[in-house]
Scaffold this motif. Sequence first.
Motif, mmCIF file in Angstrom:
data_model
loop_
_atom_site.group_PDB
_atom_site.id
_atom_site.type_symbol
_atom_site.label_atom_id
_atom_site.label_comp_id
_atom_site.label_asym_id
_atom_site.label_seq_id
_atom_site.Cartn_x
_atom_site.Cartn_y
_atom_site.Cartn_z
ATOM 1 N N ALA A 1 0.852 -1.198 0.000
ATOM 2 C CA ALA A 1 0.000 0.000 0.000
ATOM 3 C C ALA A 1 0.889 1.249 0.000
ATOM 4 O O ALA A 1 2.124 1.159 0.023
ATOM 5 C CB ALA A 1 -0.909 -0.005 1.218
ATOM 6 N N ASN A 2 0.244 2.383 -0.025
ATOM 7 C CA ASN A 2 0.990 3.649 -0.045
ATOM 8 C C ASN A 2 0.130 4.702 0.670
ATOM 9 O O ASN A 2 -0.297 5.683 0.071
ATOM 10 C CB ASN A 2 1.258 4.037 -1.508
ATOM 11 N N CYS A 3 -0.129 4.442 1.957
ATOM 12 C CA CYS A 3 -1.120 5.248 2.680
ATOM 13 C C CYS A 3 -0.654 6.695 2.862
ATOM 14 O O CYS A 3 0.527 6.943 3.103
ATOM 15 C CB CYS A 3 -1.402 4.629 4.037
ATOM 16 N N ASN B 1 -2.427 -4.659 7.533
ATOM 17 C CA ASN B 1 -2.586 -3.848 6.310
ATOM 18 C C ASN B 1 -1.382 -4.045 5.392
ATOM 19 O O ASN B 1 -0.298 -4.439 5.843
ATOM 20 C CB ASN B 1 -2.709 -2.371 6.675
ATOM 21 N N GLY B 2 -1.565 -3.731 4.115
ATOM 22 C CA GLY B 2 -0.430 -3.683 3.190
ATOM 23 C C GLY B 2 -0.121 -4.975 2.472
ATOM 24 O O GLY B 2 0.875 -5.073 1.758
ATOM 25 N N TYR C 1 -0.986 8.681 5.244
ATOM 26 C CA TYR C 1 -0.500 9.117 6.568
ATOM 27 C C TYR C 1 0.603 8.203 7.114
ATOM 28 O O TYR C 1 0.900 8.237 8.294
ATOM 29 C CB TYR C 1 -1.655 9.216 7.551
ATOM 30 N N SER D 1 6.570 4.576 4.084
ATOM 31 C CA SER D 1 6.908 3.411 3.256
ATOM 32 C C SER D 1 6.662 3.696 1.774
ATOM 33 O O SER D 1 5.687 4.338 1.412
ATOM 34 C CB SER D 1 6.039 2.234 3.719
ATOM 35 N N TYR E 1 7.897 -3.441 6.520
ATOM 36 C CA TYR E 1 6.841 -2.469 6.690
ATOM 37 C C TYR E 1 5.486 -3.142 6.896
ATOM 38 O O TYR E 1 4.585 -2.573 7.482
ATOM 39 C CB TYR E 1 6.775 -1.541 5.485
HETATM 40 S S1 SF4 Z 1 3.303 0.494 6.229
HETATM 41 FE FE1 SF4 Z 1 1.124 0.561 6.907
HETATM 42 S S2 SF4 Z 1 0.562 2.739 6.877
HETATM 43 FE FE2 SF4 Z 1 2.476 2.510 5.666
HETATM 44 S S3 SF4 Z 1 1.792 2.293 3.539
HETATM 45 FE FE3 SF4 Z 1 1.978 0.220 4.405
HETATM 46 S S4 SF4 Z 1 -0.057 -0.320 5.215
HETATM 47 FE FE4 SF4 Z 1 -0.007 1.893 4.882
#
Ligand code: SF4
Length: 333
Positions: A17-19, A92-93, A21, A26, A64
């Motif tokens: 992912a590329n959140c 997540n991710g 916040y 990451s 991450y």
């Molecule tokens: S490390 Fe967590 S917050 Fe950061 S982009 Fe990946 S899922 Fe999202």
Amino acid sequence: MQTTSLGIANYCVKCNANCRYCLLASRHQTSGVDYTRAKVFFERIFEEAKTKLPDIRCYFYIGYCMDTPELQDFIGFSRKTGSPGGNFLQMNGFAERSKEETEKLIRGIKDAGVQMIDLTFYGTESYHDRFAGRKGDFRILLSMLRAAVQAELEVNVSLPLIRENKDQTDELIQFLKAQGASRFYAFLPHSKGRGRSIMDQRLVKQEFDSLSDEVKASFTKTETRTEAEWLEKRAFPEFKNRDLILVLNPQEMSRFEKMSCEEILGYLENLDDRFLQAMPSAGALAERYGDPENQQLFRFRDLLLKWQQQYIDEAKGAIYDMHDESHHFSVHL
Ligand code: SF4
């Protein structure tokens, strides 16, 4: 400042992912060292610390995200060393999987001894996907939630509350409840890493007050006030203890491997002591940066972070930022 724990972090797994916040900022890549090399290093530190640092809790974690073929091994190793990943995983991710693959993943986690997973939802589907930086992220989390409910693995649903998503929270909670979720934790995200880019999204008191009772009931119980209220109160909480975290990286790894657990601890304590010496007191920062008109809500920790970040920015590189979790950092407790 009393050091109570020593963490070793290894960001050896790429997040998909590329959140917006992301506190680790990451970017679809790794920055740590080989998983097994990190494990061998931590095991040596952990064993040494049993006799040399008996009052310090030592733990290990990876990032991450948890999408790695080593996940089962990581859970077992975490259980053996009393590290958090033996019981609890943030999920997540992950890359997309079929329903069957997701069910297998979740069953494997449960069988390895994990008692709870966390899934963070940013809003309803299309908003969530935009915030997470990829289409389909919501569906991946939903598939994990369903698999966990089926496997009777407890799920904590985290809900970061910001201005943009606050009106979606009730619909989101009702939808996730219908999928079997029952445990919700709403919080105000802090401004580390990419979180700094959404500072303007922090809720003001009036917006928080307009949330439903259900959302408020799931909100973190930590004392939360507006910046104006904190400044009026002036009795700022004090932090007496600290958690120090060494973030492994290829450039420094050979040096760390030659150091004893006491030397590693001394290295981190020195970094944090220098940070504390360079940083004005909370009262002085409040005088300098406090905004008595600001109605945005903060835990004191996050308000202090905001002021300290302003001071660090003004110092233009003269202060090592002990809040930056992409490198060695501290958490004051
Ligand atoms: S490390 Fe967590 S917050 Fe950061 S982009 Fe990946 S899922 Fe999202």
